[in-house]
Scaffold this active site. Structure first.
Site, mmCIF file in Angstrom:
data_model
loop_
_atom_site.group_PDB
_atom_site.id
_atom_site.type_symbol
_atom_site.label_atom_id
_atom_site.label_comp_id
_atom_site.label_asym_id
_atom_site.label_seq_id
_atom_site.Cartn_x
_atom_site.Cartn_y
_atom_site.Cartn_z
ATOM 1 N N ASP A 167 49.260 40.750 31.825
ATOM 2 C CA ASP A 167 50.662 40.541 32.161
ATOM 3 C C ASP A 167 51.202 39.148 31.841
ATOM 4 O O ASP A 167 52.269 39.017 31.240
ATOM 5 C CB ASP A 167 50.886 40.814 33.650
ATOM 6 C CG ASP A 167 50.423 42.196 34.078
ATOM 7 O OD1 ASP A 167 49.751 42.872 33.287
ATOM 8 O OD2 ASP A 167 50.731 42.594 35.206
ATOM 9 N N GLU A 393 38.857 41.904 41.836
ATOM 10 C CA GLU A 393 39.682 42.196 40.665
ATOM 11 C C GLU A 393 39.273 41.301 39.486
ATOM 12 O O GLU A 393 39.168 41.763 38.356
ATOM 13 C CB GLU A 393 41.146 41.964 41.031
ATOM 14 C CG GLU A 393 42.148 42.545 40.071
ATOM 15 C CD GLU A 393 43.570 42.425 40.597
ATOM 16 O OE1 GLU A 393 44.487 42.819 39.850
ATOM 17 O OE2 GLU A 393 43.776 41.930 41.729
#
Length: 438
Positions: A167, A393
């Site tokens: 992103d 993550e």
């Protein structure tokens, strides 16, 4: 099962929602496209049937034009995630799937996952005609990339940072900084309930993200907005497309279809990727298709073409991976950005931290190229970080500290897969040594 495999299985079972797996129960409560493909690769070791169902579910959300949506909102609710179903309002867009979904897409790793899941239990897969169902949908998905997203150079373009899967990569900095537009409404940040602000994209970035998403939505997600301000060719996205065409060729052979069109397409994409090669940096980079300019940053996206057997720059990429910019074997897994760059940030999302899905892709490439020792070292590094920190993550590449959310599904799935790969590697080595000693 060893301790890692047992713990990974618990995460995947806990995040299962009946026909799909959420990336993480709090931060990501829906089904994500490339996440599901990565998750299925690990699920196949626990239940090939469940892995098939995972892929069937994401593929069944395909739009009429062939796209696979970035997010599928099975509940029809936002569920604490933004932008959610109420933002996209996909039911009002002609040709969208029956279930509510986002209009954007994500990298095309699905065919590779379908092939690996089939191989986990080929008999059951053939009985359920899994490959036949998946093949038709995958062909339409790749055709969407070629016809609706294809550019003059033959690569697929992305129209939002989220579509890259990376992103807030430095690739997008100049484009976003040059945009005067931003989202006019309040910028909801439920993600900050699950991760620290310094580990996530900023509000300023989110304002641009939401503006781009709203503009794409308001144009009917039709890919026909010629003045759309964000249009890029990303090396990882296109490398995964080429690699998935190779997987489709194998799938075609298995079901009695012609594999050659897929091999030809893989060669075409691989050749087109050379337009993204930076001789100065020694890696592939992204290109802004509106300006024609290359974004001169060393990021992990530029290493993913290692997956392509025909890449003319395998040696260059391996040198870069092992050198001071990424320091394979000396830091946690593979950093997402150049360790020596002024834009490097060890904590913030895709600007430095090491991600488990990219580590898996690089490990897969190393195994296939015969660099078994380095592949095994990277695999062990990944498994140790996953188990020690409850399947985070991503990791700080220097301190190995966990970042983002925990009990992350693709971390569990891909760590499980590499644990099985290491086990098979050890068994093969023992068998070979026994044969030599005989």
């Amino acid at each position: 099962m060893n301790p890692l495999e047992s713990a990974a299985a618990a995460v995947l079972i806990g995040n299962w929602r009946g026909s799909y797996t959420v990336p993480a129960g709090g931060l990501y409560p829906h089904q994500w496209s490339w996440d599901s493909a990565f998750i299925a690769i690990g699920l196949r070791h626990l239940s090939p049937r469940r892995a098939q169902q995972e892929l069937d579910t994401i593929l069944s959300a395909q739009w009429a034009d062939g796209r696979l949506p970035q997010i599928v909102f099975h509940s029809g609710r936002d569920d604490g995630y933004s932008p959610g179903a109420s933002f996209w309002q996909s039911s009002s867009i002609p040709g969208s799937s029956a279930v509510q979904s986002a209009g954007l897409i994500q990298p095309p790793n699905h065919a590779l996952a379908v092939l690996l899941v089939h191989e986990a239990d080929a008999v059951a897969s053939e009985r359920r005609r899994f490959l036949e169902r998946a093949y038709l949908r995958l062909v339409r998905w790749h055709e969407y990339l070629r016809t609706r997203r294809g550019g003059d150079e033959g690569l697929a373009r992305i129209v939002h940072p989220w579509e890259s899967g990376m992103d807030n990569s430095p690739y997008w900095d100049a484009c976003l900084a040059g945009m005067t537009q931003t989202y006019d409404n309040d910028i909801p940040r439920p993600d900050l309930m699950h991760a620290s602000p310094e580990q996530r994209p900023s509000n300023h970035e989110y304002g641009k993200y939401l503006y781009l998403a709203a503009r794409y939505r308001d144009h009917g997600c039709d890919d026909a907005d010629a003045d759309f301000p964000f249009q890029f060719e990303d090396p990882a996205f296109n490398a995964l497309w080429a690699r998935s065409e190779l997987a489709l060729a194998t799938i075609a052979e298995l079901i009695g279809a012609d594999p050659e069109p897929h091999r030809s397409e893989a060669r075409r994409i691989s050749t087109a990727l050379e337009a993204l090669w930076s001789e100065d940096l020694g890696c592939y980079v992204a290109r802004n298709t509106l300006t024609g300019g290359l974004e001169e940053f060393r990021t992990v996206s530029g290493l993913v073409p290692l997956l392509l057997p025909s890449s003319p720059h395998t040696g260059d990429l391996l040198d870069l991976l092992r050198g001071p910019h990424f320091r394979l074997g000396q830091v946690a897994m593979v950093p997402s950005h150049d360790l020596t760059a002024a834009t490097f940030d060890s904590a913030r999302y895709w600007r430095g931290p090491s991600w488990f899905n990219i580590a898996w892709l690089i490990a897969e490439a190393l195994f296939e190229r015969g660099f078994t020792e380095e592949a095994e070292r990277l695999s062990r590094n990944m498994d140790e970080g996953a188990l020690a920190h409850d399947f985070p993550e991503y990791l700080d590449p220097y301190s190995f500290a966990p970042r983002g959310t925990r009990k992350f599904s693709w971390t569990a799935a891909l760590s499980l897969d590499l644990s099985k790969r290491l086990e098979a590697s050890r068994s093969a080595r023992v068998a070979e040594e026994a044969e030599v000693a005989r």
